[in-house]
Design a protein around this motif. Structure first.
Motif, PDB file in Angstrom:
ATOM      1  N   TRP A  25       0.861  -1.185   0.000  1.00 31.42           N
ATOM      2  CA  TRP A  25       0.000   0.000   0.000  1.00 31.42           C
ATOM      3  C   TRP A  25       0.898   1.236   0.000  1.00 31.42           C
ATOM      4  O   TRP A  25       2.099   1.147   0.265  1.00 31.42           O
ATOM      5  N   THR A  26       0.289   2.398  -0.214  1.00 33.11           N
ATOM      6  CA  THR A  26       1.065   3.626  -0.042  1.00 33.11           C
ATOM      7  C   THR A  26       1.018   4.003   1.446  1.00 33.11           C
ATOM      8  O   THR A  26       0.109   3.582   2.173  1.00 33.11           O
ATOM      9  N   PRO A  27       2.006   4.794   1.905  1.00 28.99           N
ATOM     10  CA  PRO A  27       1.979   5.223   3.301  1.00 28.99           C
ATOM     11  C   PRO A  27       0.670   5.930   3.671  1.00 28.99           C
ATOM     12  O   PRO A  27       0.154   5.752   4.780  1.00 28.99           O
ATOM     13  N   LEU A  30      -1.974   3.428   4.352  1.00 29.92           N
ATOM     14  CA  LEU A  30      -1.761   2.831   5.676  1.00 29.92           C
ATOM     15  C   LEU A  30      -2.306   3.741   6.772  1.00 29.92           C
ATOM     16  O   LEU A  30      -2.981   3.294   7.696  1.00 29.92           O
ATOM     17  N   SER A  31      -2.008   5.037   6.659  1.00 29.12           N
ATOM     18  CA  SER A  31      -2.485   5.999   7.660  1.00 29.12           C
ATOM     19  C   SER A  31      -4.005   5.993   7.726  1.00 29.12           C
ATOM     20  O   SER A  31      -4.587   6.002   8.811  1.00 29.12           O
ATOM     21  N   VAL A  34      -5.189   2.830   9.578  1.00 32.02           N
ATOM     22  CA  VAL A  34      -4.984   2.892  11.035  1.00 32.02           C
ATOM     23  C   VAL A  34      -6.004   3.840  11.660  1.00 32.02           C
ATOM     24  O   VAL A  34      -6.608   3.548  12.694  1.00 32.02           O
ATOM     25  N   GLN A  35      -6.219   4.972  10.989  1.00 40.34           N
ATOM     26  CA  GLN A  35      -7.181   5.960  11.488  1.00 40.34           C
ATOM     27  C   GLN A  35      -8.589   5.363  11.559  1.00 40.34           C
ATOM     28  O   GLN A  35      -9.311   5.552  12.538  1.00 40.34           O
TER      29      GLN A  35
ATOM     30  N   ASP B 222      -1.400  11.406  15.100  1.00 40.95           N
ATOM     31  CA  ASP B 222      -2.167  10.173  14.862  1.00 40.95           C
ATOM     32  C   ASP B 222      -1.573   8.970  15.590  1.00 40.95           C
ATOM     33  O   ASP B 222      -2.034   7.842  15.406  1.00 40.95           O
ATOM     34  N   ARG B 370       4.999   0.803   7.181  1.00 42.36           N
ATOM     35  CA  ARG B 370       4.997   2.076   6.447  1.00 42.36           C
ATOM     36  C   ARG B 370       6.320   2.294   5.701  1.00 42.36           C
ATOM     37  O   ARG B 370       6.325   2.773   4.570  1.00 42.36           O
ATOM     38  N   ALA B 373       6.241   0.082   2.780  1.00 39.51           N
ATOM     39  CA  ALA B 373       5.279   0.610   1.800  1.00 39.51           C
ATOM     40  C   ALA B 373       5.882   1.796   1.049  1.00 39.51           C
ATOM     41  O   ALA B 373       5.714   1.931  -0.166  1.00 39.51           O
ATOM     42  N   ARG B 374       6.595   2.669   1.803  1.00 41.97           N
ATOM     43  CA  ARG B 374       7.213   3.850   1.184  1.00 41.97           C
ATOM     44  C   ARG B 374       8.210   3.413   0.104  1.00 41.97           C
ATOM     45  O   ARG B 374       8.187   3.931  -1.024  1.00 41.97           O
ATOM     46  N   ALA B 377       6.479   1.818  -2.924  1.00 50.36           N
ATOM     47  CA  ALA B 377       5.834   2.841  -3.764  1.00 50.36           C
ATOM     48  C   ALA B 377       6.884   3.521  -4.647  1.00 50.36           C
ATOM     49  O   ALA B 377       6.651   3.769  -5.836  1.00 50.36           O
ATOM     50  N   ARG B 380       7.867   1.283  -7.501  1.00 51.47           N
ATOM     51  CA  ARG B 380       6.858   1.142  -8.558  1.00 51.47           C
ATOM     52  C   ARG B 380       6.894   2.333  -9.508  1.00 51.47           C
ATOM     53  O   ARG B 380       6.633   2.190 -10.690  1.00 51.47           O
TER      54      ARG B 380
END
Lengths: 135, 381
Positions: A25-27, A30-31, A34-35, B222, B370, B373-374, B377, B380
């Motif tokens: 997934w993109t970051p 993901l955020s 989670v949210q 968050d 994350r 994932a970063r 991405a 890609r």
């Protein structure tokens, strides 16, 4: 009120509709995921229906008794084990229908592309305390 | 109603009861009962002498309990017959309590619980909440701990190292509920530092202050983790940093180095850098060398590999990592970090995903996922 366990699997459940591993997934996705989970738990706390939520590590070991004076036998982890539980949420709700409704919402958490994962969750009723009046 | 004052008085009052002849377990119970009564009574009727009030009420609770327990009748007579020493003479009871609550016969979890109750003045309910266990479970853990140390003489000198281990655990582990365990650990370590002139007590206090100073920058709103290099350093608490550095420098001049001073020195060097790029990695590697020499800890070697990567180049960092056991906690995360910096995002992404699978906490797992994932991405696009 009755308690239900909403079980989430690493493995063993039917495949999700939006089935992309999280590290793909993109970051931002993901955020958002989670949210969504946090908001969901906070909302159930607000309605008085939240009991507990925990996540499990994928690593596990099987253990059994091996007789008097002997150390327990351990085995695994088994790569081929069918079910692998990832975590759970326990809810305390008025009806079974409400438990299904909430599990459906949880399954709609956003995943890759920001679209709902449609993940399969298992809903299991807790065995309750025996009633006092039985006739 | 001053709860902070109540909590500060707790170990002193336990000490006074013990001096008067109560055994530790009974004194500790009596003081808990007195604290509960204080919380009930003080808001409407605050005492002029809070300490005198607590001593009087706790002593009465102790006598009531002793009287109720017929098997203790004989000792009660003995106790009542003894002269009561002036509480003013008592100097080091609190220090003795630290030693007793961290006694080597206790498991770490028991020592933590007993310290928070008898030295910290927290209630069983508060401690249970902080460690996410039922109150009855925590009550049992505490009473078993008290039975374990019941044979230990109160005035026996203890080992500061065991106390520091317990305070370190309080600072570093536990959930943040109503009780701020990190803040509580700092309060207890500060109190200990005032009573025991010991370099490592100062070292641990400095270490806690320097890490606590970064707390506002360590998580985003968050809840996600922010790595040290990406933290907004303007959020760091400069007052805590200044205090930590002062405490550490005073300890280092005494020239009796220990692991907490070495860890604090590393934290101080990070605190000293206005930007991540200004970090003095060469000095940090030297302190890690000291830390490895002092502790021979594989975790210290793992962190040293990161510092070596920054100081001497990534190949040197990866070479330092190569000798370490891949089963070490966070090994994959460190390897991923070094490989990414070394320009190998494919390996780094794979290692970050692997690290996420074995992460010991949810925030770390989210953070590592994350990172994977970063990189994926980037690969890609």
């Amino acid at each position: 009120m009755a308690k239900y366990l909403l079980l989430k699997h690493y493995r063993g459940a039917p495949a999700s509709v939006n089935d992309v591993p999280m590290d793909q997934w993109t970051p931002e996705e993901l955020s958002a995921h989670v949210q969504y989970m946090e908001d969901f738990a906070a909302r159930l706390e607000g309605t008085g229906e939240f009991v507990d939520s925990q996540a499990l590590s994928p690593e596990g070991t099987f253990v059994r008794y091996d007789g008097e004076g002997r150390s327990p036998v351990t085995d695994g982890p088994f790569a081929e084990t069918k079910d692998l539980i990832a975590g759970w949420m326990v809810i305390d709700v008025e009806t079974y229908e409400r438990a299904l409704e909430l599990a459906g919402e949880l399954s709609a958490a956003p995943g890759a592309g920001g679209k709902p994962i449609h993940e399969w969750l298992e809903v299991r009723p807790f065995l309750a305390a025996p009633p006092t009046i039985t006739e | 109603m001053d709860e902070a004052l109540l909590r500060t008085l707790t170990p002193t009052v336990i000490g006074i009861l013990v001096r008067r002849g109560a055994d530790f377990a009974a004194a500790e119970d009596a003081v808990q009962d007195a604290l509960v009564e204080a919380v009930r009574v003080w808001p409407d009727d605050p005492p002029r002498d809070p300490k005198g009030w607590l001593v009087a009420v706790a002593w009465r609770k102790f006598l009531d309990a002793a009287r109720a327990d017929t098997s203790r009748r004989r000792r009660e007579v003995l106790v009542e017959g003894e002269p009561m020493p002036d509480p003013g003479e008592v100097v080091d009871d609190t220090l003795q309590l630290y030693f007793l609550c961290a006694h080597p016969s206790l498991t770490p979890a028991s020592a933590v619980a007993l310290t928070l109750r008898a030295v910290g003045g927290l209630t069983t309910r508060q401690i249970a909440q902080a460690y996410l266990v039922p109150e009855a479970t925590m009550a049992q853990r505490i009473s078993r701990a008290k039975r374990t140390v019941s044979g230990v003489r109160f005035n026996q000198p203890g080992d500061v190292a065991t106390v520091l281990r317990v305070l370190y655990l309080v600072f570093n582990e536990g959930y943040s509920g109503d009780i701020d365990l990190a803040g509580e650990a700092i309060r207890l370590t500060r109190q200990l530092a005032a009573k025991a002139k010991h370099e490592e007590v100062a070292g641990l206090l400095a270490l806690m202050l320097l890490h606590h100073a970064r707390r506002p920058a360590r998580t985003r709103p968050d809840g996600s983790l922010v790595p040290l290099a990406e933290q907004d350093r303007s959020l760091w608490d400069t007052r805590l940093i200044a205090e930590g550095v002062d405490v550490l420098q005073a300890a280092l001049t005494r020239d009796r180095l220990g692991e907490f001073q070495a860890q604090a020195a590393i934290a101080a060097l990070h605190a000293d850098a206005r930007t991540a790029e200004e970090t003095d990695w060469v000095q940090i590697v030297e302190w890690y060398d000291e830390l490895v020499r002092l502790t021979d800890s594989p975790v210290a070697r793992l962190n040293r590999a990161v510092a070596v990567g920054e100081a001497d180049g990534l190949r040197a960092g990866l070479a330092a990592l190569a000798g370490l056991d891949p089963a070490l906690p966070r090994h994959a995360a460190v390897a991923a970090y070094l490989h990414e910096r070394d320009g190998d995002p494919v390996t780094a992404a794979r290692l970050y995903a692997e690290a996420a699978r074995s992460a010991p906490s949810l925030p770390e797992r989210d953070h590592l996922t994350r990172q994977a994932a970063r990189l994926n991405a980037q690969l890609r696009s």
